[in-house]
Design a protein around this motif. Structure first.
Motif, short mmCIF file in Angstrom:
data_model
loop_
_atom_site.label_atom_id
_atom_site.label_comp_id
_atom_site.label_asym_id
_atom_site.label_seq_id
_atom_site.Cartn_x
_atom_site.Cartn_y
_atom_site.Cartn_z
N THR A 21 0.86 -1.19 0.00
CA THR A 21 0.00 0.00 0.00
C THR A 21 0.89 1.24 0.00
OG1 THR A 21 -0.06 0.08 2.40
CG2 THR A 21 -1.80 -1.19 1.34
N THR A 22 1.08 1.81 -1.17
CA THR A 22 1.96 2.98 -1.30
C THR A 22 1.24 4.18 -1.89
OG1 THR A 22 2.62 2.13 -3.46
CG2 THR A 22 4.04 1.57 -1.60
N GLY A 23 -0.07 4.04 -2.08
CA GLY A 23 -0.84 5.05 -2.83
C GLY A 23 -1.11 4.50 -4.22
N TRP A 24 -2.37 4.52 -4.60
CA TRP A 24 -2.80 3.78 -5.78
C TRP A 24 -3.11 4.70 -6.96
CZ3 TRP A 24 -8.33 2.74 -7.24
CH2 TRP A 24 -8.40 1.88 -8.34
N LYS A 25 -2.40 4.47 -8.05
CA LYS A 25 -2.74 5.17 -9.29
C LYS A 25 -3.43 4.18 -10.21
CE LYS A 25 1.21 8.34 -9.13
NZ LYS A 25 1.77 7.81 -7.86
N LYS A 26 -4.62 4.53 -10.63
CA LYS A 26 -5.39 3.64 -11.50
C LYS A 26 -4.60 3.27 -12.74
CE LYS A 26 -9.95 4.98 -10.29
NZ LYS A 26 -11.03 5.88 -10.57
N GLY A 27 -4.71 2.01 -13.13
CA GLY A 27 -4.06 1.57 -14.36
C GLY A 27 -2.64 1.06 -14.14
N GLU A 28 -2.01 1.49 -13.05
CA GLU A 28 -0.63 1.04 -12.80
C GLU A 28 -0.57 -0.36 -12.24
OE1 GLU A 28 1.79 3.65 -10.53
OE2 GLU A 28 1.95 5.12 -12.15
N ARG A 29 -1.52 -0.67 -11.37
CA ARG A 29 -1.59 -1.99 -10.74
C ARG A 29 -2.96 -2.11 -10.10
NH1 ARG A 29 -1.59 -0.46 -5.47
NH2 ARG A 29 -0.05 1.03 -4.69
N ALA A 30 -3.24 -3.29 -9.53
CA ALA A 30 -4.50 -3.45 -8.79
C ALA A 30 -4.42 -2.66 -7.50
CB ALA A 30 -4.73 -4.92 -8.50
N ARG A 31 -5.58 -2.25 -6.98
CA ARG A 31 -5.61 -1.57 -5.69
C ARG A 31 -5.06 -2.52 -4.62
NH1 ARG A 31 -9.49 -0.62 -1.52
NH2 ARG A 31 -10.94 -2.12 -2.40
N ALA A 32 -4.14 -2.00 -3.79
CA ALA A 32 -3.49 -2.86 -2.79
C ALA A 32 -4.33 -2.94 -1.52
CB ALA A 32 -2.10 -2.33 -2.47
N VAL A 33 -4.61 -4.15 -1.09
CA VAL A 33 -5.33 -4.38 0.16
C VAL A 33 -4.52 -5.37 1.00
CG1 VAL A 33 -7.44 -5.22 1.24
CG2 VAL A 33 -7.57 -3.95 -0.92
N VAL A 34 -4.05 -4.91 2.15
CA VAL A 34 -3.31 -5.77 3.07
C VAL A 34 -4.30 -6.24 4.13
CG1 VAL A 34 -1.53 -5.79 4.87
CG2 VAL A 34 -1.07 -4.69 2.67
N ASN A 35 -4.51 -7.54 4.20
CA ASN A 35 -5.66 -8.01 4.95
C ASN A 35 -5.50 -9.48 5.33
OD1 ASN A 35 -8.37 -8.29 5.88
ND2 ASN A 35 -8.95 -9.11 3.88
N SER A 36 -6.04 -9.86 6.50
CA SER A 36 -6.04 -11.29 6.85
C SER A 36 -7.46 -11.81 7.08
CB SER A 36 -5.19 -11.52 8.11
OG SER A 36 -5.76 -10.87 9.23
N LEU A 37 -8.46 -11.00 6.72
CA LEU A 37 -9.86 -11.41 6.91
C LEU A 37 -10.40 -12.04 5.64
CD1 LEU A 37 -12.52 -11.37 8.59
CD2 LEU A 37 -12.96 -9.11 7.64
N TYR A 38 -10.85 -13.26 5.75
CA TYR A 38 -11.49 -13.96 4.62
C TYR A 38 -12.79 -14.55 5.16
CZ TYR A 38 -6.97 -13.44 2.33
OH TYR A 38 -5.84 -12.92 1.78
N ILE A 39 -13.85 -13.78 5.08
CA ILE A 39 -15.07 -14.11 5.81
C ILE A 39 -15.77 -15.33 5.21
CG2 ILE A 39 -16.78 -12.66 4.58
CD1 ILE A 39 -16.32 -12.58 8.37
#
Lengths: 353, 245
Positions: A195-213
């Protein structure tokens, strides 16, 4: 490069910096305070960040945030503080974040003592935090090895996106030895998941997460972790076999105790008794095959596991030999370190029995 | 035909899981609108909590980290220290997360003057776990763990976090707002702008406490909930700016 006389904790801290670590979050606890103190002096001078957190709980969560933002980051503590970090370590494993944690083990349970111990083997290798995860754990037997393993630890953490522990005892942290620290070993890979700041088109939106409901999603994640753990077991297991060829007695020990065992082996040699040592360098993954092969070799008569604990690693040793050989134990719960003479006497007594 | 209104780019199209009449949806949109209007979407990293907003990472259309319960300010600290002063790092936390299990982390983040912004939703109850008593639950308020009403002798009086955090030197902007009326919603948006502004201008720690509703766990209709917020919560939790540097 010339060797320098350095204290274990300071050498470990400098090794981390040379491995590219620029973020350190920690909380004071004996016997590892020399690590944060060293970092507090060095980090501001190299554009890094040392931050004294309000607790070990906060420190490990700062590590989570920094690792999630793509940094090479570490924390250090000692046994009671590591217990507090265990929640965060589970989250870090679940969120698939790389980081390095140093544990300078002291006596327990509870406040225990501030002397060296190996009482955190279970906590380190069998979970500690909740859920189906593992953490690679390196157990150095000298200051030089601690330095070299620190540098390996950052690379391995990044390679597998996993928390890595350097599991030392208070002796390694407080002892001074002549050492050589390789410079600029750090080579962090590109982290397009951070998660470094998201620019559309450069990569997928970064989500750091351990929840998988959803059950299916969690299973997919844990299967991904388990596949990674099998790969780590295959490629990252480290072990030293010392004097094992033709040995009648095989000792098994890790960390400082393994070094004491080598002195005992030399003493026994003088008395005509051939003993060898199998030393796990990674306690997870445990070098089960090497331990089995050393202890179950045809000429081996007896096997002994030595620890500064009431007997923790011995459970993995027994699993490794799977009943093929009886494993004796020598150890002290708390912080009393077995001496070389004590180990040699134990071997001689077993031989006479 | 000219477009006169459209949904902010800083929210995803994911359908939110929030209950009818819950204030989270309103606050999510306000936060997202401010991010977009300040031109900060590409520099923002959010930190989601544990609680009803646990899925906030699905809704905010920015890079985001999901933290352990109460630890969001510590996670945000780690991220902010790496990303530097040009980034916008915010946490979004409820009253169980921030005012109970996470009090050490929120107080110490303010104490360090950590340049992060906190959106704090105070609805006087634990939502996600099914309506248990929070530190912000009002005296006499019935919850699943205070079935006879919150008793001062047993568990003290509700905690006022904005007042507490305003006493800390590192706090640069602290305001309490509410989402019970259009006027208060507009004030909430302005407060979020000021909080983010305090961070962008490197002044220190900032927090907006938003009094919000939980019809499901309060056992009230959405309309009754807005009334209860006004009648019961506002007198105990006065709105206003508590700190502005």
């Amino acid at each position: 490069m010339a060797k320098n006389l350095m204290k274990g904790c300071e050498a470990i801290a400098e090794a981390a910096i040379q491995a590219g670590c620029r973020y350190f979050f920690g909380y004071p606890i004996t016997p590892q305070n020399d690590i944060p103190e060293y970092m507090s002096a060095r980090m501001p001078k190299i554009g890094g960040c040392f931050l004294q957190a309000e607790s070990e709980v906060a420190a490990i969560n700062m590590v989570y945030g920094a690792a999630g933002a793509g940094a090479r980051v570490m924390t250090s503590s000692s046994s009671p503080g590591i217990s507090l970090k265990m929640e965060g370590i589970s989250y870090i494993a679940g969120a698939e974040l790389p980081c390095v944690i140093v544990n300078m083990m002291r006596g327990g349970p509870g406040l225990g003592s501030i002397q060296a111990s190996q009482g955190d083997y279970f906590q380190t290798t069998k979970g500690g935090g909740h859920g189906d995860y593992h953490m690679i754990a390196y157990a150095p037997a000298s200051v030089q090895e601690a330095i070299d393993l620190m540098q390996t630890a950052f690379d391995v953490a990044d390679k597998y996106r996993t928390p890595v522990m350097v599991l030392a005892d208070g002796i390694i942290g407080q002892m001074m030895e002549p050492v050589e620290i390789k410079e600029n070993t750090g080579n962090a890979p590109k982290k397009d998941w951070a998660t470094t700041g998201w620019k559309k088109g450069e990569r997928a939106r970064a989500v750091v997460n351990s929840l998988y409901i959803e059950v299916e999603d969690l299973e997919e994640m844990t299967e991904r972790l388990q596949a990674r753990y099998r790969q780590i077991e295959k490629d990252e297991t480290l072990v030293e076999c010392y004097n094992t060829d033709g040995a009648e007695f095989i000792l098994c020990a890790y960390g400082t105790v393994a070094r004491i065992c080598k002195t005992a082996i030399a003493q026994l040699q003088k008395q005509g008794v051939k003993a060898g040592l199998v030393r796990p360098i990674t306690v997870w993954p445990f070098p089960a095959k090497a331990v089995h092969d050393a202890m179950c070799a045809p000429g081996v008569k007896m096997a002994l596991c030595v620890e500064i604990s009431a007997g923790q690693m011995i459970e993995d040793v027994r699993l490794a030999v799977n009943g093929e050989r009886e494993i004796a134990f020598l150890g002290h719960a708390g912080s009393r370190v077995p001496t070389a003479e004590e180990i040699a006497e134990k071997v001689l007594a077993m031989r006479g029995a | 035909m000219a477009v006169v209104f459209k949904k902010t780019e800083a929210l995803t199209d994911t359908v939110m899981h929030y209950c009818p009449g819950c204030g989270h949806g309103i606050v999510h949109r306000l936060v997202a609108e401010v991010i977009e209007e300040m031109g900060l979407q590409e520099k923002t990293v959010g930190v989601a909590p544990v609680g009803c907003a646990v899925f906030a990472y699905r809704y905010f259309n920015v890079d985001i980290q999901e933290a352990a319960h109460g630890r969001a300010p510590a996670v945000a600290t780690g991220a902010k220290r790496v990303l530097g002063p040009d980034s916008l790092v915010f946490t979004y936390q409820g009253d169980g997360d921030l005012a109970s299990i996470g009090t050490a982390e929120i107080v110490q983040a303010a104490h360090r003057g950590e340049k992060i912004s906190v959106i704090f939703i105070n609805n006087a109850i634990y939502g996600m776990t099914g309506g248990q008593m929070a530190p912000t639950t009002l005296l006499g308020q019935k919850t699943t763990t205070s079935p006879y009403g919150r008793d001062k002798e047993l568990c003290g009086s509700p905690i006022r976090m904005s007042e507490l955090l305003a006493t800390i030197e590192g706090s640069a902007y602290i305001e309490r707002t509410a989402v019970n009326s259009t006027a208060n919603i507009i004030k909430t948006k302005k407060a979020i702008q000021k909080a983010f502004g305090a961070q962008v201008n490197r002044k220190g720690f900032s927090l907006v406490e938003v009094l919000s509703t939980c019809p499901t766990n309060w056992g009230k209709s959405p309309v009754e909930s807005m009334d209860w917020l006004e009648e019961a919560m506002l007198p105990y939790y006065p709105l206003g700016v508590y700190k502005e540097v």
